[in-house]
Design a protein around this motif. Structure first.
Motif, mmCIF file in Angstrom:
data_model
loop_
_atom_site.group_PDB
_atom_site.id
_atom_site.type_symbol
_atom_site.label_atom_id
_atom_site.label_comp_id
_atom_site.label_asym_id
_atom_site.label_seq_id
_atom_site.Cartn_x
_atom_site.Cartn_y
_atom_site.Cartn_z
ATOM 1 N N ASN A 188 0.460 -0.889 0.247
ATOM 2 C CA ASN A 188 0.164 0.309 0.146
ATOM 3 C C ASN A 188 0.592 1.206 -0.082
ATOM 4 O O ASN A 188 1.582 1.793 0.898
ATOM 5 N N PRO A 189 0.506 2.326 -1.217
ATOM 6 C CA PRO A 189 0.041 1.832 -2.382
ATOM 7 C C PRO A 189 0.689 0.726 -3.691
ATOM 8 O O PRO A 189 1.208 0.064 -2.703
ATOM 9 N N LEU A 190 -1.080 0.378 -3.425
ATOM 10 C CA LEU A 190 -0.364 -1.244 -4.267
ATOM 11 C C LEU A 190 -0.052 -0.637 -6.720
ATOM 12 O O LEU A 190 -0.903 -0.425 -6.791
ATOM 13 N N GLU B 69 -11.662 -2.706 3.840
ATOM 14 C CA GLU B 69 -11.189 -1.684 3.791
ATOM 15 C C GLU B 69 -11.787 -1.287 2.328
ATOM 16 O O GLU B 69 -11.984 -2.221 1.861
ATOM 17 N N ILE C 143 -10.550 1.658 -1.290
ATOM 18 C CA ILE C 143 -9.368 1.989 -1.440
ATOM 19 C C ILE C 143 -10.464 3.557 -1.883
ATOM 20 O O ILE C 143 -11.098 3.528 -2.749
ATOM 21 N N THR D 93 -1.264 2.657 -10.351
ATOM 22 C CA THR D 93 -1.328 2.933 -8.165
ATOM 23 C C THR D 93 -2.606 3.474 -7.516
ATOM 24 O O THR D 93 -3.524 3.656 -7.617
ATOM 25 N N ASN E 147 -4.344 3.237 -3.709
ATOM 26 C CA ASN E 147 -4.006 3.599 -2.238
ATOM 27 C C ASN E 147 -5.295 2.861 -1.818
ATOM 28 O O ASN E 147 -7.015 3.394 -1.866
ATOM 29 N N TRP E 148 -5.374 2.283 -0.336
ATOM 30 C CA TRP E 148 -6.031 1.779 0.830
ATOM 31 C C TRP E 148 -5.956 2.164 1.355
ATOM 32 O O TRP E 148 -5.401 2.774 2.452
ATOM 33 N N THR E 149 -7.198 1.608 2.754
ATOM 34 C CA THR E 149 -7.499 1.646 3.898
ATOM 35 C C THR E 149 -6.607 0.804 5.054
ATOM 36 O O THR E 149 -6.432 1.240 6.344
ATOM 37 N N THR F 8 -4.733 -3.069 4.041
ATOM 38 C CA THR F 8 -4.162 -4.384 3.237
ATOM 39 C C THR F 8 -4.713 -5.483 4.140
ATOM 40 O O THR F 8 -3.911 -6.460 4.178
#
Length: 492
Positions: free
Chosen positions: A279-281, A303, A305, A348, A350-352, A354
């Motif tokens: 994360n970021p993925l 979770e 994005i 890319t 971005n997650w809250t 993982t």
């Protein structure tokens, strides 16, 4: 002109108007060359064994066009005998099958030519349980008529993946290469850079280490197809040459060109290692259309994005709301309209958090409107009894005919097996394999449902998902649907 002439000049007369003379030579043809019609890349079953009849079932984005060629590339553990079939009984020949005995992993390519219209559902089956690490892709081309010579395969280690020598008999062959990185992950894939050919990535699955590329080779010299990886790993690869000729066509209108299944797991049963995913993925998404769509679903942890970006600086926006069921089943949609695409496009995410198990379907769409989003809707609920179907309680009414609607559903129990709507032609996109557990979540699409609908009517659309078991209710579920506008609506 004398009979048997092999060269000369002809004049074509249409409506009493004569053209200028056209020079010709027998043995050459005027052709636009092969065109990519559509491509799908599926997820890897990781370490999950198959059950009888030892088949992986997957789908092209759209029904195939009459006369085109379908090329199927796949990797699998061990060395059982593979066969490939589809729902229109087209004949597939295994044109290359390479076994890496050192790593106990195989790669193979099958081909069918002059296919019947409507082929979409493809089965890759084996003479015995391959054991693990089965993953297919499939590609449809027009103007491809046969295999040229023998295929090649090899294995090795490093960042440069070389398939071996191929000898074309004619200039203009279509080269096709598949690559599997044996650690089942990769940091990047880069298309080859060789003389007389412009390679293009078909798909590049970093989470599973699985990629393909193609290009037209304008030479009769020996070629060694080559792809690069960002991280040095053991690899296995295969490649073939395909003869071009006049065959088939490319459909018009708004349609999916690339469809990529991305498994993003945490838990072991979903294909993860119980380590958080990055994360970021970073992901790769080779694309050619003007609308990019990410249908995101999963659970175990609720979770989400928070944003998406890409290497072409397209603007990614969320379509509609995020829907989260009480037991963490989650669905979201992101899209990039009026997109600039490329075969080396990187994403890319971005997650809250993982620590969940997620699958993302990436759709590359051509023929979309410049401002493509029409409407989005969704819901959550609980199914406490079933007769083998689940109809979501919402409907969606697109603004006009010709729209492309994407939909998905995540649930606690059961396996999705189909999608239907009340008035429209529906396409079920989820893949399955024989022997997978009823409720999973399995590494291949987590037993959940994804699909799309081509809207041709004027009424509200409902969505019904069929289930593998007609006695096991889905429990908690979350679902949504998103409609996108075409650039050129069909005439009524």
């Amino acid at each position: 002109m004398p009979a048997g002439a092999t060269s000369g000049n002809v004049v074509v007369t249409v409506s009493n108007v004569a053209s200028n003379g056209v020079n010709f030579t027998v043995g050459t043809t005027v052709s636009t060359g092969p065109t990519l019609v559509q491509h799908v890349s599926s997820s890897n079953n990781r370490s999950i064994s198959f059950g009888f009849p030892n088949c992986y079932y997957f789908r092209l984005p759209n029904p195939a066009t009459q006369g085109n060629a379908i090329i199927v590339g796949f990797t699998f553990s061990n060395n059982p005998t593979p066969t490939v079939t589809d729902d229109q009984n087209n004949s597939y020949a295994i044109v290359q099958n390479y076994y890496d005995s050192a790593d106990n992993q195989s790669v193979a390519i099958a081909a069918a030519f002059n296919v019947s219209a409507g082929a979409r559902n493809i089965s890759v089956c084996f003479s015995s349980d391959p054991g693990a690490y089965v993953q297919p892709m499939a590609t449809e081309f027009d103007n491809v008529i046969a295999v040229d010579g023998f295929g090649t395969g090899s294995n090795g280690t490093g960042t440069s993946v070389t398939a071996g020598s191929l000898q074309p008999t004619l200039s203009g062959d279509l080269a096709y290469q598949i690559v599997f990185s044996l650690s089942a992950n990769q940091s990047s894939f880069t298309a080859g850079s060789q003389g007389n050919i412009s390679w293009n990535l078909l798909s590049a699955d970093l989470m599973d280490g699985w990629a393909g590329q193609y290009g037209v080779y304008d030479s009769t010299s020996v070629i060694n197809p080559t792809m690069s990886m960002g991280t040095s790993q053991n690899w296995v690869t295969a490649a073939i040459l395909l003869k071009q000729g006049s065959a088939g066509s490319v459909p018009s209108g708004m349609r999916v060109v690339h469809m990529v299944h991305e498994n993003i797991p945490y838990n072991i049963y979903a294909g993860g290692t119980e380590n958080p995913f990055p994360n970021p993925l970073p992901l790769q998404f080779p694309a050619s259309g003007n609308l990019l769509v990410a249908m995101i679903g999963g659970g175990d942890e609720s979770e989400t994005i928070t944003s998406m970006t890409d290497t072409n600086n397209n603007t990614w926006s969320q379509a509609g709301s995020t829907f989260i069921a009480p037991n963490s089943d989650t669905v979201q949609t992101y899209y990039a309209g009026n997109a600039t695409s490329s075969s080396n496009l990187g994403l890319t995410l971005n997650w809250t958090g993982t620590s969940g198990d997620f699958t993302i379907f990436l759709y590359d769409v051509t023929g979309a409107a410049t401002s493509p989003l029409d409407t989005a809707t969704g819901a959550t609920g609980n199914q406490d009894s079933t007769n083998g179907t689940l109809t979501v309680p919402y409907t969606l009414t697109p603004a006009q005919s010709g729209e492309l609607i994407f939909t998905d559903i995540m649930w606690d129990f059961n396996t999705a097996m189909g999608l239907s709507s009340n008035t429209e032609t529906s396409y079920f996109d989820t893949n399955t394999f024989s022997g997978e557990s009823l409720s999973g979540p399995e590494p291949v699409d987590e037993n959940n449902g994804w699909g799309h609908v081509i809207y041709t009517g004027t009424t509200a659309i409902s969505f019904t998902w069929s289930q593998l078991s007609n006695t096991l209710p889905a429990g908690n579920w979350a679902s949504m649907a998103v409609a996108f506008l075409p650039a050129n609506p069909p005439e009524n």
